[in-house]
Design a protein around this motif. Structure first.
Motif, PDB file in Angstrom:
ATOM      1  N   LEU A 126       0.856  -1.206  -0.129  1.00  0.00           N
ATOM      2  CA  LEU A 126       0.014  -0.096  -0.214  1.00  0.00           C
ATOM      3  C   LEU A 126       0.913   1.365   0.047  1.00  0.00           C
ATOM      4  N   ALA A 127       1.840   1.295   0.846  1.00  0.00           N
ATOM      5  CA  ALA A 127       2.950   2.413   1.033  1.00  0.00           C
ATOM      6  C   ALA A 127       3.543   2.676  -0.382  1.00  0.00           C
ATOM      7  N   GLU A 128       3.873   1.826  -1.382  1.00  0.00           N
ATOM      8  CA  GLU A 128       4.437   1.715  -2.410  1.00  0.00           C
ATOM      9  C   GLU A 128       3.237   2.197  -3.485  1.00  0.00           C
ATOM     10  N   LEU A 129       2.198   1.677  -3.473  1.00  0.00           N
ATOM     11  CA  LEU A 129       1.165   2.163  -4.315  1.00  0.00           C
ATOM     12  C   LEU A 129       0.799   3.752  -4.102  1.00  0.00           C
ATOM     13  N   ALA A 130       0.763   4.177  -2.852  1.00  0.00           N
ATOM     14  CA  ALA A 130       0.730   5.344  -2.248  1.00  0.00           C
ATOM     15  C   ALA A 130       1.652   6.664  -2.850  1.00  0.00           C
ATOM     16  N   ALA A 131       2.826   5.910  -2.669  1.00  0.00           N
ATOM     17  CA  ALA A 131       4.046   6.963  -3.294  1.00  0.00           C
ATOM     18  C   ALA A 131       4.107   6.954  -5.002  1.00  0.00           C
ATOM     19  N   GLY A 132       3.284   6.121  -5.629  1.00  0.00           N
ATOM     20  CA  GLY A 132       3.341   6.101  -7.059  1.00  0.00           C
ATOM     21  C   GLY A 132       1.911   6.970  -7.710  1.00  0.00           C
ATOM     22  N   ALA A 133       1.821   6.931  -8.856  1.00  0.00           N
ATOM     23  CA  ALA A 133       0.912   7.377  -9.605  1.00  0.00           C
ATOM     24  C   ALA A 133      -0.371   6.557  -9.668  1.00  0.00           C
ATOM     25  N   PRO A 134      -1.498   7.233  -9.727  1.00  0.00           N
ATOM     26  CA  PRO A 134      -2.979   6.390 -10.115  1.00  0.00           C
ATOM     27  C   PRO A 134      -2.860   5.349 -10.762  1.00  0.00           C
ATOM     28  N   ALA A 135      -3.287   4.165 -10.351  1.00  0.00           N
ATOM     29  CA  ALA A 135      -3.125   2.812 -11.187  1.00  0.00           C
ATOM     30  C   ALA A 135      -4.343   2.094 -11.248  1.00  0.00           C
ATOM     31  N   GLY A 136      -5.474   2.542 -10.956  1.00  0.00           N
ATOM     32  CA  GLY A 136      -6.765   1.768 -10.828  1.00  0.00           C
ATOM     33  C   GLY A 136      -6.598   0.628 -10.322  1.00  0.00           C
ATOM     34  N   GLN A 137      -7.228  -0.324 -10.446  1.00  0.00           N
ATOM     35  CA  GLN A 137      -7.397  -1.807 -10.228  1.00  0.00           C
ATOM     36  C   GLN A 137      -6.142  -2.607 -10.272  1.00  0.00           C
ATOM     37  N   VAL A 138      -5.345  -2.642  -9.295  1.00  0.00           N
ATOM     38  CA  VAL A 138      -3.989  -3.424  -9.280  1.00  0.00           C
ATOM     39  C   VAL A 138      -4.281  -4.847  -8.931  1.00  0.00           C
ATOM     40  N   ASP A 139      -3.337  -5.847  -9.280  1.00  0.00           N
ATOM     41  CA  ASP A 139      -3.356  -7.185  -9.107  1.00  0.00           C
ATOM     42  C   ASP A 139      -4.085  -7.285  -7.519  1.00  0.00           C
ATOM     43  N   ASP A 140      -4.538  -8.347  -7.301  1.00  0.00           N
ATOM     44  CA  ASP A 140      -4.662  -8.754  -5.934  1.00  0.00           C
ATOM     45  C   ASP A 140      -3.546  -9.030  -5.362  1.00  0.00           C
ATOM     46  N   MET A 141      -3.574  -9.301  -3.697  1.00  0.00           N
ATOM     47  CA  MET A 141      -2.494  -9.496  -3.039  1.00  0.00           C
ATOM     48  C   MET A 141      -3.020 -10.578  -2.134  1.00  0.00           C
ATOM     49  N   ALA A 142      -2.270 -11.861  -2.203  1.00  0.00           N
ATOM     50  CA  ALA A 142      -2.844 -13.019  -1.276  1.00  0.00           C
ATOM     51  C   ALA A 142      -1.485 -13.595  -0.714  1.00  0.00           C
TER      52      ALA A 142
END
Length: 247
Positions: free
Chosen positions: A167-183
């Protein structure tokens, strides 16, 4: 340096997200019901919400409640974020919200739609159940001598710290829409996970698998909440139990 607001920033997921973002050099504001200076109940709104989002670049929305209220809370947050000119809204959801007709899942799916239709730049990550949640479930079910479990259901728990890092990685990046699930790394029968918990906790209980009824149970039994093709997590349930019960 990016200014990031984390809702539910004192919770199971929000706290490690906040810690990771700060470690990465971001200015982080924590929004929760009882934490100053941004003590806001999103279910009720109020002027404190506008102050919390003012000047924020990104919002990471971790606040949630199985008791209801997620949709109006998200709507208030989105409206405040639009007014403040927030550029990126990151939302954490659950694997299977579009496949399992369970009340809480339906609410999370509705929030996903609000986020996607918000007009803001957005990113949604779905994760499987956290190890912590399974332990809470097993602790409740093991209070009696016979531990009942829903029959023929498996789970794929994931380490919350790994989800926080993503989540922190995504927050620091550009908007990406629906990303791959994480399991998590393993799909395991619920009975196997429960017995691992009992061993780690030093409890002796008879385990009974109970067939249930209803569409939600059928969807769980069919694995609608699993994502074996997205087993990005590394930490196992046993590793989590070892830390929790043995230090």
């Amino acid at each position: 340096m990016t200014t990031i607001l984390v809702t539910g920033g004192t919770g199971t997921l929000g706290r490690p997200v906040t810690e990771r973002l700060r470690a990465d050099g971001h200015e982080v504001r924590v929004l929760s019901r009882h934490t100053e200076p941004y003590a806001v109940d999103l279910r009720e709104g109020g002027p404190g919400l506008d102050a919390a989002v003012a000047g924020v670049d990104t919002v990471v929305h971790c606040a949630t409640s199985p008791r209801g209220g997620d949709e109006p809370a998200a709507a208030r947050l989105i409206e405040a974020a639009r007014t403040a000119g927030v550029g990126h809204l990151v939302y954490i959801s659950i694997v299977g919200v579009d496949r399992v007709p369970f009340g809480y899942y339906r609410s999370k799916l509705a929030v996903e739609r609000l986020v996607a239709e918000s007009g803001l730049g957005w990113t949604v990550l779905r994760a499987t159940q956290f190890h912590d949640l399974l332990v809470q479930l097993f602790e409740a079910l093991s209070k009696v001598p016979v531990m009942p479990l829903p029959a023929e259901v498996s789970d794929q728990p994931v380490e919350v710290a790994e989800v926080a890092e993503r989540l922190a990685e995504l927050a620091a990046g550009a908007p990406a829409g629906q990303v791959d699930d994480m399991a998590g790394p393993e799909v395991r029968p619920l009975e196997s996970l429960a017995r691992a918990y009992l061993t780690a906790a030093g409890k002796r209980r008879a385990v009974v698998n109970v067939p249930l009824g209803g569409a939600a149970y059928r969807a769980f039994r069919a694995g609608g909440h699993l994502a074996p093709e997205f087993a990005a997590g590394k930490g196992t349930f046993e590793e989590y139990l070892a830390r929790r019960f043995r230090g």
